[in-house]
Scaffold this motif. Sequence first.
Motif, PDB file in Angstrom:
ATOM      1  N   ILE A 176       0.784  -1.279  -0.055  1.00 18.72           N
ATOM      2  CA  ILE A 176       0.132  -0.156   0.064  1.00 18.72           C
ATOM      3  C   ILE A 176       0.771   1.261  -0.147  1.00 18.72           C
ATOM      4  O   ILE A 176       0.596   2.191  -0.792  1.00 18.72           O
ATOM      5  N   PRO A 177       1.820   1.384   0.907  1.00 15.64           N
ATOM      6  CA  PRO A 177       2.420   2.672   0.985  1.00 15.64           C
ATOM      7  C   PRO A 177       3.261   2.911  -0.548  1.00 15.64           C
ATOM      8  O   PRO A 177       3.209   3.802  -0.945  1.00 15.64           O
ATOM      9  N   ARG A 178       3.801   1.953  -1.175  1.00 15.86           N
ATOM     10  CA  ARG A 178       4.309   2.059  -2.603  1.00 15.86           C
ATOM     11  C   ARG A 178       3.262   2.567  -3.592  1.00 15.86           C
ATOM     12  O   ARG A 178       3.634   3.439  -4.553  1.00 15.86           O
ATOM     13  N   ARG A 210      16.996   0.568   6.035  1.00 11.38           N
ATOM     14  CA  ARG A 210      16.805   0.090   7.341  1.00 11.38           C
ATOM     15  C   ARG A 210      15.233  -0.093   7.585  1.00 11.38           C
ATOM     16  O   ARG A 210      14.512  -0.881   8.119  1.00 11.38           O
ATOM     17  N   PRO A 211      14.360   1.396   7.590  1.00 12.88           N
ATOM     18  CA  PRO A 211      13.113   1.458   7.902  1.00 12.88           C
ATOM     19  C   PRO A 211      12.287   0.299   7.325  1.00 12.88           C
ATOM     20  O   PRO A 211      11.474  -0.276   7.874  1.00 12.88           O
ATOM     21  N   GLY A 232       8.443   4.129   2.623  1.00 12.64           N
ATOM     22  CA  GLY A 232       7.790   3.501   3.394  1.00 12.64           C
ATOM     23  C   GLY A 232       6.214   4.552   3.880  1.00 12.64           C
ATOM     24  O   GLY A 232       5.813   5.109   3.092  1.00 12.64           O
ATOM     25  N   ALA A 233       5.708   4.016   4.789  1.00 12.27           N
ATOM     26  CA  ALA A 233       4.389   4.667   4.889  1.00 12.27           C
ATOM     27  C   ALA A 233       4.488   6.182   5.197  1.00 12.27           C
ATOM     28  O   ALA A 233       3.568   6.950   4.698  1.00 12.27           O
ATOM     29  N   SER A 234       5.560   6.428   6.156  1.00 16.12           N
ATOM     30  CA  SER A 234       5.643   8.002   6.032  1.00 16.12           C
ATOM     31  C   SER A 234       5.964   8.825   5.117  1.00 16.12           C
ATOM     32  O   SER A 234       5.621   9.712   4.746  1.00 16.12           O
TER      33      SER A 234
END
Lengths: 658, 283, 291
Positions: free
Chosen positions: A386-388, C101-102, A515-517
């Motif tokens: 989902i994030p990507r 890493r994250p 990533g999500a952020s």
Amino acid sequence: MPANMRLSPLAFWALAAAAAAVLFARAVITGWPSAGGVEGRLQEIVLTHGTLPRAATAMLAGATLGLSGLLLQRVLRNPLAEPSTLGVSAGAQLAMAAATIHAPALMAFSVGLVAFAGGLFTVALVLALTWKRGLEPVSVVLAGMMTALTANAASAALILANGEYLFSLFIWGGGSLTQQSWGPALSLAVALAVGLAASALLLRPLALLSLGDAAARSLGGAVSLSRFLVIGVAVWMATTVAAQVGIIGFVGLAAPALAALSGARSLKQRLVLAPVIGAILLWLTDGLVQFFAGPGGERVPTGAATALLGGPLLIWLLPRLKLFEWPSLAGGAAQARRAARPLVLLALLAALACIVFAVAIVAGRGPDGWTLASGQLLADLADLRIPRLVAAAGAGAMLGVAGVVIQRITGNPLAGPEILGVGMGAGAGLAAVLLASATAGLGWQMGGSALGALAVLLLILALGARGGLGPERLLFAGIAANALCSAVLTAIIALGNQQSYMLLQWLSGSTGRVGASEALAGLVGLCLLAPPLFLAARWLDLFPLGPAAARSLGLAVGRARFLLVACAALLTALAALFVGPLSFIGLIAPHLARLLGLGRAWQQLLGGLLIGAALMALSDWLARMAAFPYQLPIGLFAALLGGPYLIYLLAKGAERHG
Amino acid sequence: MTGTTGQSIENGSGGPAPVSASGSDVQGVPLYRLRGLTFRAGGRAIVHPIDLDVPPRQVLALVGPNGSGKSTLLKMMARQLRPSGGAVELLGRPVTTMSDREFARQVAYMPQFTPPAEGMTVRELVGLGRFPWHGALGRFGPDDAAKVEAALVQTDLTEMAGRMVDSLSGGERQRAWLAMMVAQDARCLLLDEPTSALDIAHQVEMLKLVRKLAGGSGVGVVIVIHDINMAARFSDRIVALRRGEVAARGAPADILDAAVLKRIYGLEMGILPTAGLPVSYVP
Amino acid sequence: MLLARRSLLAATALAVFAPRRARAAGKRVAVIDWGHLETCLALGVVPVAATELRQYREIAVEPAPPPDVADIGLRGSPNIELLRMIAPDAILISDFYEYQRPLLERIAPTVNLPVYQPGKPPYALAERSTRAIGGMFGLKAEAEAFVAAAGAEIEAIGQRLGQVARHPIFIVSLGDSRHFRAFGADSMFGDVIARLGLENAWTDRTSYSAAAPVGLEALARVPEASVAVIGPTPPEVRRTLAENALWSALPAVEQGRAQELAPINHFGALPSALRFARELERAFGGEGRAG
């Protein structure tokens, strides 16, 4: 500089040549064999097989590019035409990269031929794309820019996937004039001689061609034949340079323009002066590169240096070119019908985007082939996918709306957000961060990209402000910014180290590390920047009427452009952080929206947003699945999705008007 | 305020005071009042100080040879070009004090080259004429819709309102643009060579329409036009420019005179008397 | 012929330890960095997943990963989804991949073991990371033994080479027939050269292992130096190099002291260091007799 000088142009160039000669003399003197024995013999070989042929190569390559640029500009009646803006160099590079990997025998047979084939193919593509618009200068340059960017992304992907083997391409992309033999100089001399002979033979038809097709034909010129002959010769010269020393930017553009500004009026004068100026330019640049070289090698390859110097030169030069004849702009494009029910259509598009999204979340490949994920696996995978997907779709949406804005403001359906150069600016910022530390974290990388994009944005706005950010100004500023930032990127990629790979990866576009952020940040950006565009939809409705009419309807054209361009540029920069500087999405999505019959600005904006999001989500999914487990660059995939469609679109019903 | 502006121009223009516009054919407050309007580019005067009044309900034709400055003058009146000197007043107010939309509610301008406006229907194009009234965010209300329909009726475009602008012929397209200007509901229309790309029948049709608008709704029209005979036929007054200066001004009948035409075009021209206005020709 | 040599090398590669197929300490590990992959394999730990194996088999060659190690794609963008399906217990990265890493942390605990850090000779770091990997898998003793064996072998090779190789040496990789990259003091190769007691002919600044490409004429600055070319060398370069006047005139070339080594991972750990030392001995061990 020659235009506003008190100095006569010839004196100016004589001075420049003298400076280059002094630098050359210095190189010769410092390299003069002084020691005895083995060392002396080596010094002698370096001098006779290195320093001397290098100077010859620099001059010959410069002259060849100058002549090639002049011929192309003449024949296309386009002062911006030259090997780099037409995508010749990028096409040659791609062909060489592909041949190195897949057909090494071909490379062993003739590097020049491979390069020529690649260059010729791109030029043919660019001309085919713009044929219908009467090879109108701006469109040709735009198509060239897009083609070049695509070829670059494809090369980057090839290099990425094949790693160390393509070390040579890094060097080659930077354009290094280092020599150890007279071979390249000889090849260049042959190309230049053939080019000069051909120009002398074609002098009359060339002069006719500058009057335009119709006039030339009515005067009895065999227009098509001589046109193609000249283009063929020019491309061959440019690709010979590319094959021998790599990519050297902007000499082909600058030399003919400077020749004209130095007072060469007739074609014959220019045929002499342009190669001479090209030779001096490259010789001087290479002299400077050698002068500033440290013991650890040259700081920048000469090709990248010409682009670095060429950027500012271009900014200075472009407003002085008599550029825009705008022949037959009303090329009678087959017109789209209008959607009877735009709202239904938009709802359908939204549904389509949702379906793509759902498929991309659920379906995929695993170690045992295709699977539809379910249960805990689905939950986990959805967490990753989902994030990507959000980032990809968000970037697509941003590019979609930015594209609508740019196309409406410039009134040019071939313009895309890429022409703003902010995407490449983001790359230059990223490069700066990586240069400082190869192990910089994602936050630093993002910050650097954002700063780079912002710097370019300010540059564009500053450059364009004087001309009220008119389409030409915007294009100038974009070309200059793209050139400058590409030069920075090329110089760093030419180092061929770990950072190079990271830059290449970014260049070809990758959502892999989102990533999500980051996805959330992208989404927030979209939500902040897109709505103002919808509020400005009525402005966008007025722009196609032309600035005069828009102004007379009470639109503060300059201010509106400024706000819209700033907004579009921010959107583009943000998208570039995720999907790289290139994808045709910003070009294709607005087109598709219009073709579907979404004619009003708000409809086209919404349509562009949805189509962009759906296409980019699809690209992301395909990029993940096509070569599983290897992930292909999303930017490249988007370009592969969009490129052929664009060609089809532009070639459709391709009768020539005018 | 107005007085002081006028004062400064009198002083600023220098040389002999420009011939004042003949006040006799202006009734009441003029739509436009130009005083000492000048335009310079690259140190060269394109338009020398010009005084001019534009009355309502009239068609004023700007004629003159190529490069005489007529388009430049019109562009300055339309605020498309910033004058190098002098003042423009609209209905007694200096135009520099007006906002863009305020100005657009009073003045509609048609540029010489109208882009094809791809992907737009005629009705949408005409609807854009309402922008000065509703702005970027205001509602396109029933009043706006009514004005658009009225404009379509006036220009006889109702039947092709749903067609795409880029599918229209040259004459129809010019009419659609004119309709947009009508919908703009302005007091004054400025037209830059609206007939240059049209055949003779469409030229006449277009100019008749312009004439009708000036007569009917009482707007003033300033039109740049090449054909002196057409100008004479459809205008109330002609101002002829030559090299950026007023070479002649007056009623059509006064301009169609061999001596005056020679002054304007630097060319011996003949005049054929006809039942109506005389006609000029090149012998 | 090349192939035969490769398989021979592969056979001798793990002479220190017989491959230990048992998943030590029950840990299933995924490896992003090739240097760590080498180390793991050398210690007998078979990772469940690693990156760019196709390329690894070409360039790093040994220790060869068994066929059941899953390929998770490019080092720069490993396939996270596949990683999730494989579900390793731990992931090994180096500084180069710290930015991932994250993302990786969401799959499994991610351990960063640096081998290359600005300004630090990598060999000692590689020793440290080898011990750390040994510690992770309960192979402390083995790791210690490997480090010691590697050190001892390098010393032995150094002694043997020291008697025959008296020239400073350039360690380069050839990009095209006109340019090379030099490996300086901060590269693994440079570090090993120093440990072998040889002199690196390239004394200029480099960053992360190798300098930017420079023209071949830079080789003439130290005329007496030998040249070790790290493979792979593109075929057209090998062909055109012979016609290069400068290259042919180099004393090293004239005296047969310019040798091509087999491909070695440029950013490797101890196994690469060892492979390099052995390759160097193979190429230059006979130098005393030759010249």
